[in-house]
Design an enzyme around this catalytic site. Structure first.
Site, PDB file in Angstrom:
ATOM      1  N   GLY A 106       0.809  -1.228   0.000  1.00 51.53           N
ATOM      2  CA  GLY A 106       0.000   0.000   0.000  1.00 51.53           C
ATOM      3  C   GLY A 106       0.829   1.258   0.000  1.00 51.53           C
ATOM      4  O   GLY A 106       0.693   2.099   0.900  1.00 51.53           O
ATOM      5  N   ASN A 165       1.312   3.486  -2.820  1.00 49.29           N
ATOM      6  CA  ASN A 165       1.124   4.438  -3.911  1.00 49.29           C
ATOM      7  C   ASN A 165       0.738   5.821  -3.373  1.00 49.29           C
ATOM      8  O   ASN A 165       0.698   6.803  -4.107  1.00 49.29           O
ATOM      9  CB  ASN A 165       0.044   3.950  -4.889  1.00 49.29           C
ATOM     10  CG  ASN A 165      -1.236   3.565  -4.188  1.00 49.29           C
ATOM     11  OD1 ASN A 165      -1.326   2.471  -3.631  1.00 49.29           O
ATOM     12  ND2 ASN A 165      -2.212   4.442  -4.187  1.00 49.29           N
ATOM     13  N   THR A 166       0.460   5.879  -2.066  1.00 48.90           N
ATOM     14  CA  THR A 166       0.051   7.151  -1.471  1.00 48.90           C
ATOM     15  C   THR A 166       0.342   7.126   0.032  1.00 48.90           C
ATOM     16  O   THR A 166       0.763   6.094   0.570  1.00 48.90           O
ATOM     17  CB  THR A 166      -1.459   7.411  -1.736  1.00 48.90           C
ATOM     18  OG1 THR A 166      -1.835   8.662  -1.193  1.00 48.90           O
ATOM     19  CG2 THR A 166      -2.335   6.332  -1.099  1.00 48.90           C
ATOM     20  N   GLY A 167       0.134   8.263   0.686  1.00 45.98           N
ATOM     21  CA  GLY A 167       0.167   8.324   2.158  1.00 45.98           C
ATOM     22  C   GLY A 167       1.494   7.923   2.787  1.00 45.98           C
ATOM     23  O   GLY A 167       2.584   8.200   2.275  1.00 45.98           O
ATOM     24  N   ILE A 168       1.369   7.263   3.931  1.00 46.46           N
ATOM     25  CA  ILE A 168       2.538   6.903   4.738  1.00 46.46           C
ATOM     26  C   ILE A 168       3.453   5.951   3.971  1.00 46.46           C
ATOM     27  O   ILE A 168       4.678   6.074   4.006  1.00 46.46           O
ATOM     28  CB  ILE A 168       2.061   6.251   6.057  1.00 46.46           C
ATOM     29  CG1 ILE A 168       1.233   7.254   6.875  1.00 46.46           C
ATOM     30  CG2 ILE A 168       3.230   5.735   6.881  1.00 46.46           C
ATOM     31  CD1 ILE A 168       0.436   6.631   8.015  1.00 46.46           C
ATOM     32  N   GLY A 169       2.847   5.007   3.263  1.00 45.36           N
ATOM     33  CA  GLY A 169       3.616   4.013   2.515  1.00 45.36           C
ATOM     34  C   GLY A 169       4.510   4.655   1.466  1.00 45.36           C
ATOM     35  O   GLY A 169       5.679   4.289   1.302  1.00 45.36           O
ATOM     36  N   TYR A 182     -12.639  -1.798  12.312  1.00 44.29           N
ATOM     37  CA  TYR A 182     -11.285  -1.246  12.120  1.00 44.29           C
ATOM     38  C   TYR A 182     -10.430  -1.482  13.361  1.00 44.29           C
ATOM     39  O   TYR A 182      -9.291  -1.945  13.267  1.00 44.29           O
ATOM     40  CB  TYR A 182     -11.356   0.264  11.810  1.00 44.29           C
ATOM     41  CG  TYR A 182      -9.998   0.887  11.576  1.00 44.29           C
ATOM     42  CD1 TYR A 182      -9.249   0.578  10.440  1.00 44.29           C
ATOM     43  CD2 TYR A 182      -9.438   1.779  12.493  1.00 44.29           C
ATOM     44  CE1 TYR A 182      -7.988   1.144  10.228  1.00 44.29           C
ATOM     45  CE2 TYR A 182      -8.192   2.347  12.286  1.00 44.29           C
ATOM     46  CZ  TYR A 182      -7.471   2.032  11.158  1.00 44.29           C
ATOM     47  OH  TYR A 182      -6.228   2.581  10.943  1.00 44.29           O
TER      48      TYR A 182
HETATM   49  N1  LIG Z   1      -3.519   8.077   8.562  1.00 43.60           N
HETATM   50  C1  LIG Z   1      -3.608   7.866   9.863  1.00 43.60           C
HETATM   51  O1  LIG Z   1      -3.950   8.781  10.634  1.00 43.60           O
HETATM   52  C2  LIG Z   1      -3.326   6.516  10.432  1.00 43.60           C
HETATM   53  C3  LIG Z   1      -3.435   6.341  11.821  1.00 43.60           C
HETATM   54  C4  LIG Z   1      -3.163   5.091  12.357  1.00 43.60           C
HETATM   55  C5  LIG Z   1      -2.811   4.053  11.535  1.00 43.60           C
HETATM   56  N2  LIG Z   1      -2.734   4.238  10.181  1.00 43.60           N
HETATM   57  C6  LIG Z   1      -2.368   3.084   9.354  1.00 43.60           C
HETATM   58  O2  LIG Z   1      -1.353   3.467   8.449  1.00 43.60           O
HETATM   59  C7  LIG Z   1      -1.404   2.622   7.295  1.00 43.60           C
HETATM   60  C8  LIG Z   1      -1.254   3.482   6.036  1.00 43.60           C
HETATM   61  O3  LIG Z   1      -2.403   4.281   5.941  1.00 43.60           O
HETATM   62  P1  LIG Z   1      -2.408   5.742   5.282  1.00 43.60           P
HETATM   63  O4  LIG Z   1      -2.805   6.688   6.349  1.00 43.60           O
HETATM   64  O5  LIG Z   1      -1.175   5.995   4.496  1.00 43.60           O
HETATM   65  O6  LIG Z   1      -3.674   5.577   4.331  1.00 43.60           O
HETATM   66  P2  LIG Z   1      -3.861   5.752   2.741  1.00 43.60           P
HETATM   67  O7  LIG Z   1      -3.272   7.024   2.289  1.00 43.60           O
HETATM   68  O8  LIG Z   1      -5.305   5.517   2.494  1.00 43.60           O
HETATM   69  O9  LIG Z   1      -2.990   4.557   2.160  1.00 43.60           O
HETATM   70  C9  LIG Z   1      -3.428   3.243   2.315  1.00 43.60           C
HETATM   71  C10 LIG Z   1      -2.758   2.384   1.292  1.00 43.60           C
HETATM   72  O10 LIG Z   1      -3.243   1.043   1.437  1.00 43.60           O
HETATM   73  C11 LIG Z   1      -3.650   0.593   0.161  1.00 43.60           C
HETATM   74  N3  LIG Z   1      -4.701  -0.431   0.198  1.00 43.60           N
HETATM   75  C12 LIG Z   1      -5.959  -0.313   0.632  1.00 43.60           C
HETATM   76  N4  LIG Z   1      -6.617  -1.466   0.426  1.00 43.60           N
HETATM   77  C13 LIG Z   1      -5.743  -2.323  -0.160  1.00 43.60           C
HETATM   78  C14 LIG Z   1      -5.816  -3.646  -0.639  1.00 43.60           C
HETATM   79  N5  LIG Z   1      -6.962  -4.351  -0.592  1.00 43.60           N
HETATM   80  N6  LIG Z   1      -4.726  -4.215  -1.179  1.00 43.60           N
HETATM   81  C15 LIG Z   1      -3.562  -3.525  -1.262  1.00 43.60           C
HETATM   82  N7  LIG Z   1      -3.435  -2.250  -0.852  1.00 43.60           N
HETATM   83  C16 LIG Z   1      -4.508  -1.667  -0.301  1.00 43.60           C
HETATM   84  C17 LIG Z   1      -4.151   1.830  -0.539  1.00 43.60           C
HETATM   85  O11 LIG Z   1      -4.218   1.614  -1.937  1.00 43.60           O
HETATM   86  P3  LIG Z   1      -5.295   2.427  -2.837  1.00 43.60           P
HETATM   87  O12 LIG Z   1      -4.776   3.802  -2.948  1.00 43.60           O
HETATM   88  O13 LIG Z   1      -5.324   1.672  -4.100  1.00 43.60           O
HETATM   89  O14 LIG Z   1      -6.593   2.355  -2.093  1.00 43.60           O
HETATM   90  C18 LIG Z   1      -3.081   2.820  -0.135  1.00 43.60           C
HETATM   91  O15 LIG Z   1      -1.955   2.669  -0.933  1.00 43.60           O
HETATM   92  C19 LIG Z   1      -2.710   1.862   7.392  1.00 43.60           C
HETATM   93  O16 LIG Z   1      -2.449   0.544   7.813  1.00 43.60           O
HETATM   94  C20 LIG Z   1      -3.493   2.597   8.463  1.00 43.60           C
HETATM   95  O17 LIG Z   1      -4.378   1.742   9.156  1.00 43.60           O
HETATM   96  C21 LIG Z   1      -2.974   5.451   9.624  1.00 43.60           C
END
Ligand SMILES: NC(=O)c1ccc[n+]([C@@H]2O[C@H](COP(=O)([O-])OP(=O)(O)OC[C@H]3O[C@@H](n4cnc5c(N)ncnc54)[C@H](OP(=O)(O)O)[C@@H]3O)[C@@H](O)[C@H]2O)c1
Length: 403
Positions: A87, A89-93, A242
């Site tokens: 994951g 392509n965006t965000g933290i990853g 969640y």
């Molecule tokens: N943001 C926060 O405040 C926060 C807080 C606590 C924990 N987290 C954790 O941090 C991690 C990263 O989240 P983020 O904030 O960077 O969110 P994000 O920007 O929504 O990124 C999530 C990533 O996961 C991918 N993904 C979703 N469903 C998937 C699937 N079925 N198969 C493969 N990839 C999938 C998304 O791909 P698509 O773009 O294609 O959907 C996207 O690349 C997550 O595990 C989240 O639970 C985040």
């Protein structure tokens, strides 16, 4: 003498200074004092306002710094190390991959949307000047996709130094994965559970190696609902499904760390902070609330780069060599609440997950354990019935890989 009899300008009228040239009631000293006071008052106010503005700005800057949290500052490089980030392509990853690429890693970007992954890959290659980035399709909501990804990866690479289970989905309406599991539990936990298990042999071969699991502080609200793991009876988007999936991430980390004891493969999990990403894409509140959230998040949320720092420390810090089974936030290790370190629940979840994804038990089941296969929400037998023989063949492969 009466007032009327007093000649004007004689200086003897009430309030007049005897012998003064100024009209009665006019005190030149008082006026200049007033003028001076006005002059002083303007500057006093200006200086006061300036001081308040400076104090507020410094406070806001410090608060913003605190919100962003500490950064991983060691400059160690990991040239040629093979890394998988899910994951990204965006965000933290995406930020995580950018930093790893800058440090020379060879990164497999495991994303479900090949188009978005390619755009991110090209951008990161441009910014990091690292050409060793690969776009690979992985949909964690499909066990077959996980198996396909692993098969291709193993054909391409003989080692794996770092696996970062980052992908996640939050608070979506209740939907099912391809295999019939509740989406958040399926993607956040089960997909990563299978992926990690299928890659364990590569990680062991490449030891010392690391696994980083991105969980969340939302686990504090979570409970593993043994009677309704797939939230069929009651579905709570955030506090239910969640939070449960993020608690599962932690219990998985704890259990895996015991399984990998003495293997020199470490596994740690983290909460990245509250980060401004696309994670809230399923937020269904009214438009005005979305706008308030969007605007507020500009200041009160971490940037994705700041959100990646704890993952990066777990992935990179030489000081954490050998450290395993921990939960980190803001780059520091934190104690866990009792329900997140309950090994009986962790054992149960592990066995249940093995059945759900169709893996053979890694440990002998306890004697009193119910041996009946779990049923998924479609009523079919889990762990292979949905995919028939092909799944069973994959299980054979897994037995070999995990030995
Ligand atoms: N943001 C926060 O405040 C926060 C807080 C606590 C924990 N987290 C954790 O941090 C991690 C990263 O989240 P983020 O904030 O960077 O969110 P994000 O920007 O929504 O990124 C999530 C990533 O996961 C991918 N993904 C979703 N469903 C998937 C699937 N079925 N198969 C493969 N990839 C999938 C998304 O791909 P698509 O773009 O294609 O959907 C996207 O690349 C997550 O595990 C989240 O639970 C985040």
């Amino acid at each position: 003498m009466s007032e009327a009899a007093t000649p004007p300008g004689s200086g003897t009228e009430r309030g007049a200074v005897p012998g003064s040239v100024f009209p009665p009631g006019f005190d030149p000293t008082a006026e200049s004092a007033e003028k001076t006071l006005c002059f002083r008052g303007f500057w006093a106010w200006a200086v006061l306002i300036l001081l308040i503005a400076i104090c507020v700005s410094v406070f806001m800057w410090l608060l913003r710094k605190c919100i962003q949290g500490p950064a991983y500052r060691k400059a160690n490089r990991i040239d040629g190390k093979v890394v998988i980030v899910t994951g990204c392509n965006t965000g933290i990853g995406k930020e995580t991959v950018l930093e790893l690429a800058k440090r020379g890693a060879r990164v497999y970007m495991a994303c479900r949307d090949a188009g978005r992954c390619e755009a991110a890959r090209l951008e990161i290659m441009d910014r990091s000047h690292n050409q060793q980035l690969f776009n690979r399709t992985l949909d964690l909501g499909s066990l077959q996709s996980v198996r396909n990804f692993v098969e291709r990866f193993k054909a391409e690479e003989s080692r794996l130094d770092l696996l970062i289970n980052n992908a996640g989905i939050m608070a979506c309406p209740r939907t099912l994965t391809t295999d019939g599991y509740e989406q958040q539990f399926g993607v956040n936990h089960l997909g990563h559970f299978l992926l990690t298990n299928l890659l364990l042999d590569r990680l062991k071969q490449s030891s010392p190696s690391r696994i980083v699991v991105v969980s969340s502080a939302a686990h504090l609200f979570g409970r593993i609902n043994r009677e309704d793991l797939m939230s069929e009876k009651k579905y709570g988007k955030f506090f239910g499904a969640y939070s449960q999936s993020k608690l599962a991430n932690i219990l998985f980390t704890r259990k895996l760390s015991t399984i990998l004891k003495d293997s020199r493969v470490t596994v740690n999990c983290c909460h990245p902070g509250v980060v401004r990403t696309e994670l809230n894409r399923h937020f269904a509140g009214p438009g005005w609330m979305k706008s308030v959230l969007q605007t507020g998040s500009l200041y009160f949320f971490k940037t994705p780069k700041a959100g990646a720092q704890t993952s990066l420390r777990l992935a990179l810090d030489p000081g954490l060599e050998g450290s395993t089974g921990g939960y980190y936030s803001d780059c520091m290790r934190w104690p866990l609440v009792p329900w997140a370190r309950n090994m009986e629940t962790a054992d149960w979840l592990w066995r249940e997950s093995e059945k759900l994804v169709g893996l053979p038990p890694i440990e002998p089941p306890p004697s009193n354990q119910n041996q009946n296969p779990t049923q998924n929400s479609n009523g079919t037998q889990n762990g292979g019935a949905a995919n028939g023989t092909r799944e069973m063949q994959s299980v054979e492969t897994v037995v070999v890989n995990r030995s």
